[in-house]
Design an enzyme around this catalytic site. Structure first.
Site, PDB file in Angstrom:
ATOM      1  N   ASP A 219      50.370  40.518  34.846  1.00 22.30           N
ATOM      2  CA  ASP A 219      50.091  39.772  36.076  1.00 22.30           C
ATOM      3  C   ASP A 219      51.384  39.707  36.883  1.00 22.30           C
ATOM      4  OD1 ASP A 219      48.936  37.826  37.981  1.00 22.30           O
ATOM      5  OD2 ASP A 219      47.375  37.637  36.473  1.00 22.30           O
ATOM      6  N   HIS A 293      47.434  41.241  41.525  1.00 24.65           N
ATOM      7  CA  HIS A 293      48.114  40.631  40.371  1.00 24.65           C
ATOM      8  C   HIS A 293      49.097  41.601  39.706  1.00 24.65           C
ATOM      9  CE1 HIS A 293      45.823  36.830  40.175  1.00 24.65           C
ATOM     10  NE2 HIS A 293      44.802  37.538  40.596  1.00 24.65           N
ATOM     11  N   GLU A 371      40.823  39.235  43.087  1.00 28.58           N
ATOM     12  CA  GLU A 371      41.753  38.618  44.047  1.00 28.58           C
ATOM     13  C   GLU A 371      42.807  39.589  44.595  1.00 28.58           C
ATOM     14  OE1 GLU A 371      41.716  34.058  42.393  1.00 28.58           O
ATOM     15  OE2 GLU A 371      43.112  35.420  41.406  1.00 28.58           O
TER      16      GLU A 371
HETATM   17  C1  ACM Z   1      40.140  35.012  38.019  1.00 26.90           C
HETATM   18  O1  ACM Z   1      40.018  33.834  37.657  1.00 26.90           O
HETATM   19  N1  ACM Z   1      40.928  35.298  39.052  1.00 26.90           N
HETATM   20  C2  ACM Z   1      39.444  36.086  37.350  1.00 26.90           C
END
Ligand code: ACM
Length: 653
Positions: A219, A293, A371
């Site tokens: 991440d 991420h 995201e």
């Molecule tokens: C997530 O909670 N962004 C998968």
């Protein structure tokens, strides 16, 4: 000597009520909601069927466990041997051939019992013998977990305990899981957890019959897995500045602050974790979260972004890098996305996925996909050229192009592709498996489109959310109480059940700084999710479940596993009367608790006013303090609520 005497008296007493009259099909929650301190049958997750009889099996001082000589059973017998010897002081041996001396028999069925499937078991406790039967070793392991939960709570102790009658009630259990995917996600990227801590987490999860550990390995805050040929991922990408406080809003790290906080798993570490998990019938699902991420990867290899630049990037230490004010996808303040228009990205991911595929035997690889900000892609000439070349109309299609190429790489290594539900927006083929997190609806839709689905919705299964009021819990942006978690139905009627593989709870660790806090966030909500994915839906019952949870709190105390007592914290609701007075309403999540309160700044106990009706604070009061009791025993934490805070909440509504 004393122990022998107690045993002798106990045998005498049990002889007075001989026989094993089957009483009835018993709900496993005989612990009795009326007296939760009375020990009883309190198996979590609730088995399919439990029938209790008179009498007990008394653990002998010399116990023989009989089990087939199979490597897959080594851990099961070692587990029983450890639990039944350390706290009890009994001598426990394991034999492989049948004999009359065996007190516990583990039996693999010659002819499969189709009801039990691969993970089910039958457990029979009689005054003379305990037998666990299953079709497969996993079933014997789960039977052993249930058996240990039948013994007194002290069986969880790491040292010898004296003065306990080591007995298990006579019982017949038939049990098998509702669903095959029973997952827990552990985010080891935001905060790094050592190999030993991951094993500790596995030990705790198998107690509740979880069988998938999803490791979130990469991440913005760290890259956690050694990849040969890409050394910077772990030389640079695994390290950040050590900070504590409210993650997400830390001051930006200065250039001289040491980047020595973090860590990674070597490939040998990964093999060790995978083996440790496999011995306990847990598959490890690796996740490499791309294309968003991905800051840790970009810091290591900046050429992977659409906006490369030497010395421009740093692994995130908890400072703000996203603007969420306009909702999803967020606006990236720093480009944390891999560039779908860059061929180097695909060769990088080929290298990563090749090694991940070799290290993790599980059939799925999770490639994230959640995201992903688009604002840097929108400005990129390379992305514009890609869109023209591939006839991509918008950024969803750009991400879709990326995901499809990644899916091909994953499949070329003999694995199945899985990702978060955002990837559905890129028109993925039904061969892409989906983990539904933004509620259930994407999972329901995906199942109807014949995607395999794992349900892990924020509404029920996000373990990073607060478990009670923010005035007692470490602050997170959302809340999820135990009772809500328990309402999780991973296979809602509107889904195509054939495609729902199971359910999962996710522990993100932005605000989780250590393993004790990871445990606190996981339990007891992890018990609620475990019961939701294992037990028959029609057997779920909140009061019955919570009575068992309370028994498990005591077991976890002895096992020295942390859990949250937040369920005992009262719930504050505020409103305004017609004449604008603040009105405070208190309630509890569980039945049978009394709330005592004070407005005078002193600490209330059960000799203080008991809450019976809505409150209006005295004119100059500054603090409402509350505590919950069951009878004469305090069970909740002292909550100190500023009146000012309640005033603010009342105007927000
Ligand atoms: C997530 O909670 N962004 C998968």
């Amino acid at each position: 000597m004393q122990k022998t005497l107690i045993l002798f008296i106990f045998v005498l007493l049990s002889l007075q009520s001989p026989g094993q009259t089957a009483l009835s099909e018993t709900s496993a929650a005989d612990p009795g909601t009326s007296n939760p301190n009375a020990p009883g049958i309190a198996i979590i997750p609730e088995p399919v069927s439990v029938s209790k009889s008179e009498g007990h099996y008394i653990l002998p001082e010399n116990l023989v466990i009989q089990a087939p000589a199979l490597p897959e059973l080594k851990q099961t017998t070692a587990f029983l041997q450890e639990r039944l010897s350390i706290p009890t002081g009994s001598f426990v041996s394991v034999v492989n051939s049948p004999g009359p001396a065996a007190g516990i028999k583990l039996v693999l069925n010659d002819k499969p019992n189709h009801t039990l499937g691969n993970e089910g078991y039958q457990l029979s406790v009689t005054p003379n013998t305990i037998t666990i039967k299953a079709n497969k070793p996993a079933g014997l392991f789960y039977g052993a977990q249930s058996l240990i939960q039948l013994f007194p709570k002290e069986i969880e102790s790491k040292e010898e305990v004296t003065g306990v009658e080591w007995t298990a009630p006579c019982i017949e259990v038939t049990d098998y899981p509702r669903l095959g995917w029973r997952g827990l996600m552990f985010d080891v990227a935001r905060h790094f957890f050592t190999k030993a801590e991951v094993k500790q987490y596995i030990d705790a999860m198998v107690r509740y019959k979880y069988n998938i550990l999803h490791l979130h390995l990469a991440d913005d805050e760290g890259w956690r897995i050694e990849i040969k040929g890409l050394p910077k991922l772990t030389e640079i990408g695994a390290w950040r500045v050590d900070k504590v406080g409210e993650f997400g809003f830390f001051s930006p790290p200065g250039p001289d602050e040491p980047r020595n906080y973090g860590g990674f798993y070597t490939q040998d570490d990964i093999r060790e974790i995978v083996q440790y998990a496999a011995e306990r019938f847990v598959n490890v699902l690796p996740e490499i979260d791309v294309p968003g991420h991905s800051l840790a990867a970009i810091v290591s290899y900046p050429e992977l972004s659409c906006t490369p630049g030497a010395d421009k990037y740093r692994v995130r230490s908890g400072e703000q890098i996203m603007d969420w004010s306009r909702g999803a996808p967020p606006i990236a303040l720093i480009d944390n996305t891999l560039c779908p228009a860059n061929e180097k990205v695909y060769s990088f991911l080929d290298t990563v996925i090749t090694q991940v595929a070799q290290l993790f035997p599980f059939e799925y690889i999770h490639m994230g996909g959640d995201e992903a900000p688009i604002n840097f892609w929108q400005k990129s000439d390379a992305i514009k050229a890609l869109m023209q070349k591939e006839n991509l109309k918008n950024m969803h299609q750009v991400q879709g192009y990326f995901e499809k190429r990644i899916q091909k790489i994953v499949e070329s290594k003999g694995k199945k592709f899985m990702a978060w539900d955002e990837v559905l927006e890129g028109d993925m083929p039904s061969s892409a498996a989906v983990m539904s997190w933004r509620g259930m609806k994407y999972g329901i839709e995906a199942s109807k489109k014949k995607h395999e689905v794992v349900m892990s919705p924020t509404d029920y299964a996000y373990l990073d959310y607060m478990q009670a009021d923010v005035i007692t819990e470490p602050k997170v942006y959302a809340s999820l109480r135990l009772s809500k978690s328990y309402q999780f139905d991973p296979v809602p009627p509107s889904a195509d059940a054939r495609y729902v593989k199971g359910g999962q709870a996710n522990l993100w660790t932005e605000q989780v700084y250590n393993i004790r806090q990871a445990e606190y966030m996981t339990w007891p909500r992890g018990m609620a999710i475990a019961e939701s994915v294992w037990s028959p839906a029609e057997k779920k019952n909140w009061n019955n479940f919570f009575a068992r949870v309370e028994q498990h709190f005591k077991r976890l105390d002895i096992a020295e596993t942390k859990y949250a007592p937040s369920v005992y914290d009262p719930i504050f609701a505020v409103s305004r009367s017609a004449d604008k007075q603040l009105i405070i309403e208190l309630s509890t999540e569980v039945e049978g608790l009394d709330i005592y309160y004070s407005f005078d700044n002193s600490f209330p106990d059960r000799f203080y006013p008991k809450y019976t009706e809505k409150l209006t604070p005295p004119k100059d009061a500054t603090t409402l303090k509350v505590i919950t009791y069951r009878g004469k025993t305090p069970v909740g934490r002292m909550m100190v609520m500023p009146i000012e805070e309640l005033n603010k909440r009342s105007w927000k509504r």
